[in-house]
Design a protein around this motif. Structure first.
Motif, PDB file in Angstrom:
ATOM      1  N   THR A   1      -1.832   7.216 -59.836  1.00  0.00           N
ATOM      2  CA  THR A   1      -1.743   5.916 -60.497  1.00  0.00           C
ATOM      3  C   THR A   1      -1.238   6.112 -61.920  1.00  0.00           C
TER       4      THR A   1
ATOM      5  N   TYR B   1     -11.953  10.350 -67.918  1.00  0.00           N
ATOM      6  CA  TYR B   1     -10.998   9.257 -67.728  1.00  0.00           C
ATOM      7  C   TYR B   1     -10.234   9.378 -66.410  1.00  0.00           C
TER       8      TYR B   1
ATOM      9  N   TRP C   1      -1.232   4.159 -65.895  1.00  0.00           N
ATOM     10  CA  TRP C   1      -1.739   3.117 -66.783  1.00  0.00           C
ATOM     11  C   TRP C   1      -0.882   3.135 -68.040  1.00  0.00           C
TER      12      TRP C   1
ATOM     13  N   ARG D   1       0.765   0.758 -71.577  1.00  0.00           N
ATOM     14  CA  ARG D   1       0.657  -0.409 -72.438  1.00  0.00           C
ATOM     15  C   ARG D   1       1.781  -0.416 -73.476  1.00  0.00           C
TER      16      ARG D   1
ATOM     17  N   ASN E   1      -9.573   5.948 -64.830  1.00  0.00           N
ATOM     18  CA  ASN E   1     -10.486   4.876 -65.221  1.00  0.00           C
ATOM     19  C   ASN E   1      -9.785   4.050 -66.295  1.00  0.00           C
ATOM     20  N   GLU E   2      -9.174   2.958 -65.873  1.00  0.00           N
ATOM     21  CA  GLU E   2      -8.327   2.187 -66.786  1.00  0.00           C
ATOM     22  C   GLU E   2      -9.128   1.542 -67.910  1.00  0.00           C
TER      23      GLU E   2
END
Length: 360
Positions: A275, A302, A277, A279, A350-351
């Motif tokens: 996955t 994390y 994540w 930003r 762990n977003e």
């Protein structure tokens, strides 16, 4: 004639650094197009390469794999028609399967005599070969097995015994590839390119025979679990990880719905195992804050973080470019971006905790 070079490598292996060396020292005077295939919502590496004057075509559709061969093929055709370059460099996602990319390129090249698959390279971090084979063998091993040339990175930081052990492991999965073990700073890019092209040429006939046999098996015979679409697997459970980490399916379901030649099989796509994540943020970071964050990513709190990278502003108007792989980080100052961007890639991330760690 347009040459196509595929430069693959697992997350954080050093593909972008390797490409930049070739751009500077081996490809002078050539009209180049780079096709990047980022895994993750935020593309970071593209900004590093635009400074080199390379025309970049970015694909943000996840990972080049069976279901995306058609899209990738169209992108390749469009690049050839629009730019008619001397050379196309393809940098697949770090979790992409090299055999899929080779197949996709060959399908397009078969229809266009102006395209030639010139080389297929895998960059492998000498310090992480063993752990990645054990933890992510389905993806890591495919890149090793399908390469005409394997370029070891970070050998300048490894002992001769460590380098020899890594080569022995790689040879178990690919006895025929050329393996470059000399530290990159001791070699000119032209020397590396010569070795790469020689290795891929000698490997090509073997690969053609290998893929033909697998295609025959895939389409004419019933197959199970880890046999499909031209990939080799060693028959071991790829989800039995060191340190009790597991790459489970994210929605908690078993995936048996992918098809190859009309047969059902259990074939893992990158988005089932990894996955990302990412930003975009205007938040300012100090160099010390970035260092603390990157160190914390190795704690295991994390998820299993395999790569983190980003470009973020500082309070004094400068911009920090950071890059992280397990137990190693690089923080430097570089050019500005339209806003801050960062991306973390791994398994079981762990977003919520990542957002808290970065304060966004």
């Amino acid at each position: 004639m347009t040459k196509i070079d595929i430069i693959s490598g697992f997350l954080g292996a050093g593909k972008t650094t390797f490409i930049k060396k070739l751009l500077k020292e081996a490809y002078q005077g050539e009209k180049l197009v780079l096709i990047e295939n980022e895994f993750g919502e935020i593309s970071i590496d593209g900004g590093f390469l635009k400074d080199s004057g390379v025309q970049i075509s970015e694909m943000s559709s996840g990972c080049i794999c069976c279901s995306l061969v058609g899209d990738f093929g169209q992108a390749l055709e469009d690049v050839q028609k629009q730019f008619t370059p001397d050379r196309i460099l393809i940098e697949p996602s770090g979790v992409g399967k090299l055999s899929d990319v080779i197949r996709a390129v060959e399908q397009v090249a078969a229809k266009d005599p102006e395209l030639k698959l010139n080389s297929y390279v895998t960059v492998a971090d000498v310090t992480k070969c063993k752990v990645y084979m054990k933890n992510f063998g389905e993806f890591f091993n495919n890149q090793v097995e399908s390469a005409g040339t394997i370029v070891l990175s970070r050998t300048q930081k490894a002992s001769p015994e460590k380098v020899e052990a890594a080569v022995e492991l790689l040879r178990q999965h690919n006895p025929d590839a050329t393996i470059i073990t000399t530290p990159w700073d001791q070699l000119d890019g032209a020397q590396i390119l010569k070795a790469v092209e020689k290795g891929s040429q000698s490997f090509h006939d073997l690969l053609e025979e290998h893929l033909h046999e697998e295609e025959h098996e895939c389409c004419d015979h019933e197959h199970h679990d880890h046999e499909c679409c031209g990939h080799d697997y060693d028959g071991h459970d790829e989800h039995h990880h060191e340190h009790d980490h597991h790459c489970q399916d994210h929605d908690g379901h078993d995936h048996h719905d992918h098809e190859c030649c009309s047969h059902d099989h259990h074939h893992h796509h990158a988005d089932e195992v990894f996955t990302s994540w990412g930003r975009e943020t205007p938040r300012q970071f100090t160099e010390g804050e970035v260092g603390q964050i990157l160190t914390a990513l190795d704690s295991g709190n994390y998820g299993k973080v395999l790569r983190a990278k980003g470009i973020v502003p500082t309070p004094d108007g400068r911009w920090i470019h950071f890059d992280h792989v397990p137990e190693e980080q690089q923080v430097r100052y570089g050019s500005a971006e339209y806003t801050g961007r960062l991306c973390v890639i791994g398994s079981e991330l762990n977003e919520a905790k990542l957002a808290e760690l970065f304060g966004i």
